[in-house]
Design a protein around this motif. Structure first.
Motif, PDB file in Angstrom:
ATOM      1  N   THR A   1      30.249  -9.060 -33.714  1.00 17.48           N
ATOM      2  CA  THR A   1      30.816  -7.852 -34.324  1.00 17.48           C
ATOM      3  C   THR A   1      30.635  -7.847 -35.839  1.00 17.48           C
ATOM      4  O   THR A   1      30.368  -6.801 -36.429  1.00 17.48           O
ATOM      5  N   ALA A   2      30.753  -8.996 -36.471  1.00 19.18           N
ATOM      6  CA  ALA A   2      30.595  -9.071 -37.927  1.00 19.18           C
ATOM      7  C   ALA A   2      29.179  -8.694 -38.347  1.00 19.18           C
ATOM      8  O   ALA A   2      28.988  -7.963 -39.326  1.00 19.18           O
ATOM      9  N   ALA A   3      28.188  -9.167 -37.592  1.00 20.07           N
ATOM     10  CA  ALA A   3      26.795  -8.817 -37.901  1.00 20.07           C
ATOM     11  C   ALA A   3      26.559  -7.336 -37.672  1.00 20.07           C
ATOM     12  O   ALA A   3      25.859  -6.684 -38.460  1.00 20.07           O
ATOM     13  N   ASP A   4      27.139  -6.798 -36.619  1.00 20.60           N
ATOM     14  CA  ASP A   4      27.005  -5.364 -36.334  1.00 20.60           C
ATOM     15  C   ASP A   4      27.580  -4.534 -37.469  1.00 20.60           C
ATOM     16  O   ASP A   4      26.944  -3.596 -37.947  1.00 20.60           O
ATOM     17  N   ARG A   5      28.762  -4.880 -37.906  1.00 18.52           N
ATOM     18  CA  ARG A   5      29.399  -4.122 -39.000  1.00 18.52           C
ATOM     19  C   ARG A   5      28.600  -4.227 -40.296  1.00 18.52           C
ATOM     20  O   ARG A   5      28.427  -3.230 -41.002  1.00 18.52           O
ATOM     21  N   LEU A   6      28.114  -5.420 -40.609  1.00 19.55           N
ATOM     22  CA  LEU A   6      27.340  -5.621 -41.839  1.00 19.55           C
ATOM     23  C   LEU A   6      26.024  -4.844 -41.792  1.00 19.55           C
ATOM     24  O   LEU A   6      25.674  -4.147 -42.758  1.00 19.55           O
ATOM     25  N   LEU A   7      25.311  -4.937 -40.678  1.00 19.99           N
ATOM     26  CA  LEU A   7      24.022  -4.247 -40.572  1.00 19.99           C
ATOM     27  C   LEU A   7      24.193  -2.727 -40.561  1.00 19.99           C
ATOM     28  O   LEU A   7      23.406  -2.010 -41.184  1.00 19.99           O
ATOM     29  N   MET A   8      25.211  -2.239 -39.896  1.00 22.26           N
ATOM     30  CA  MET A   8      25.408  -0.784 -39.863  1.00 22.26           C
ATOM     31  C   MET A   8      25.937  -0.269 -41.206  1.00 22.26           C
ATOM     32  O   MET A   8      25.617   0.846 -41.613  1.00 22.26           O
ATOM     33  N   ALA A   9      26.702  -1.075 -41.922  1.00 21.67           N
ATOM     34  CA  ALA A   9      27.128  -0.674 -43.271  1.00 21.67           C
ATOM     35  C   ALA A   9      25.928  -0.615 -44.210  1.00 21.67           C
ATOM     36  O   ALA A   9      25.808   0.302 -45.031  1.00 21.67           O
ATOM     37  N   THR A  10      25.012  -1.591 -44.076  1.00 19.52           N
ATOM     38  CA  THR A  10      23.784  -1.578 -44.872  1.00 19.52           C
ATOM     39  C   THR A  10      22.931  -0.369 -44.515  1.00 19.52           C
ATOM     40  O   THR A  10      22.379   0.289 -45.404  1.00 19.52           O
ATOM     41  N   THR A  11      22.837  -0.068 -43.241  1.00 19.89           N
ATOM     42  CA  THR A  11      22.083   1.107 -42.795  1.00 19.89           C
ATOM     43  C   THR A  11      22.688   2.379 -43.360  1.00 19.89           C
ATOM     44  O   THR A  11      21.973   3.255 -43.860  1.00 19.89           O
TER      45      THR A  11
ATOM     46  N   LEU B   1      14.333  -4.237 -34.894  1.00 20.80           N
ATOM     47  CA  LEU B   1      14.898  -5.558 -35.136  1.00 20.80           C
ATOM     48  C   LEU B   1      16.358  -5.467 -35.577  1.00 20.80           C
ATOM     49  O   LEU B   1      17.235  -6.157 -35.039  1.00 20.80           O
ATOM     50  N   VAL B   2      16.644  -4.588 -36.520  1.00 24.64           N
ATOM     51  CA  VAL B   2      18.018  -4.422 -37.007  1.00 24.64           C
ATOM     52  C   VAL B   2      18.906  -3.884 -35.887  1.00 24.64           C
ATOM     53  O   VAL B   2      20.038  -4.350 -35.697  1.00 24.64           O
ATOM     54  N   GLY B   3      18.429  -2.914 -35.132  1.00 21.70           N
ATOM     55  CA  GLY B   3      19.220  -2.344 -34.038  1.00 21.70           C
ATOM     56  C   GLY B   3      19.511  -3.339 -32.937  1.00 21.70           C
ATOM     57  O   GLY B   3      20.624  -3.376 -32.394  1.00 21.70           O
ATOM     58  N   LEU B   4      18.525  -4.176 -32.596  1.00 23.62           N
ATOM     59  CA  LEU B   4      18.751  -5.208 -31.572  1.00 23.62           C
ATOM     60  C   LEU B   4      19.767  -6.245 -32.036  1.00 23.62           C
ATOM     61  O   LEU B   4      20.662  -6.636 -31.282  1.00 23.62           O
ATOM     62  N   VAL B   5      19.633  -6.700 -33.269  1.00 27.99           N
ATOM     63  CA  VAL B   5      20.567  -7.701 -33.792  1.00 27.99           C
ATOM     64  C   VAL B   5      21.965  -7.102 -33.888  1.00 27.99           C
ATOM     65  O   VAL B   5      22.956  -7.752 -33.518  1.00 27.99           O
ATOM     66  N   ALA B   6      22.076  -5.861 -34.333  1.00 27.16           N
ATOM     67  CA  ALA B   6      23.389  -5.230 -34.446  1.00 27.16           C
ATOM     68  C   ALA B   6      24.015  -4.985 -33.081  1.00 27.16           C
ATOM     69  O   ALA B   6      25.222  -5.172 -32.902  1.00 27.16           O
TER      70      ALA B   6
END
Length: 183
Positions: free
Chosen positions: A31-41, A21-26
């Protein structure tokens, strides 16, 4: 073996679901969601998993269900990075561009075009993670944070057999051998 396999597969299923789920959304999101999710990861990856699990399990009452959920919720990061990388590769393909040109939304695009193509990668990642999850469950049961009486697991059997290594070595050796062969 029933307890070990149950915890292994359920823990991995939770981790794979969250990571996918996180990988699909990212991968498909802005781009902002991708950066936020990958920073959280990356933040979760910075802490050793064993310490996170020990902290979460030691705060609550020990149970097998808690171990399954905690192992799943602390093991999603690698799957998320893997799925994101695959999604970034697939979203540049012609059939995805054609689907977007036809006006297909992000959710339909993810479920119809992206997810079926990354499913083999997800299955392999899940299969490879089961052994590590089984080993962690045995470790927590050995410490007394996993399966509680009357449920028994290989970690508990090894811990109970540890006191009889001189006069009954097989009490710890055979559960350890079964654990080794399964992992």
């Amino acid at each position: 073996s029933r307890v070990a396999l149950l915890v292994g597969w359920v823990g991995v299923a939770v981790a794979v679901f969250c990571g996918t789920l996180v990988g699909l959304v990212a991968g498909l999101g802005p781009t902002a969601a991708d950066r936020l999710l990958m920073a959280t990861t990356d933040l979760f990856l910075a802490f050793p998993r064993i310490l996170l699990v020990l902290l979460l399990v030691s705060v609550a009452t020990p149970s097998l269900f808690l171990v399954m959920v905690v192992l799943g919720l602390t093991g999603w990061m690698g799957v998320a990075r893997l799925v994101r990388a695959e999604v970034l590769s697939l979203r540049e393909r012609d059939y995805v561009a054609a689907a977007r040109g036809l006006g297909i939304g992000s959710i339909a695009l993810a479920t119809r075009h992206i997810l079926p193509n990354i499913l083999p990668t997800i299955i392999v990642a899940a299969t490879l993670r089961v052994g590590n999850t089984i080993l962690l469950e045995s470790f927590f049961s050995f410490l007394g944070f996993g399966a509680q009486e009357p449920t028994i697991s290989w970690g508990t059997m090894i811990q109970q057999g540890r006191a009889h290594l001189v006069d009954g070595w097989w009490l710890a050796a055979f559960p350890g051998l079964a654990l080794t062969l399964t992992v």
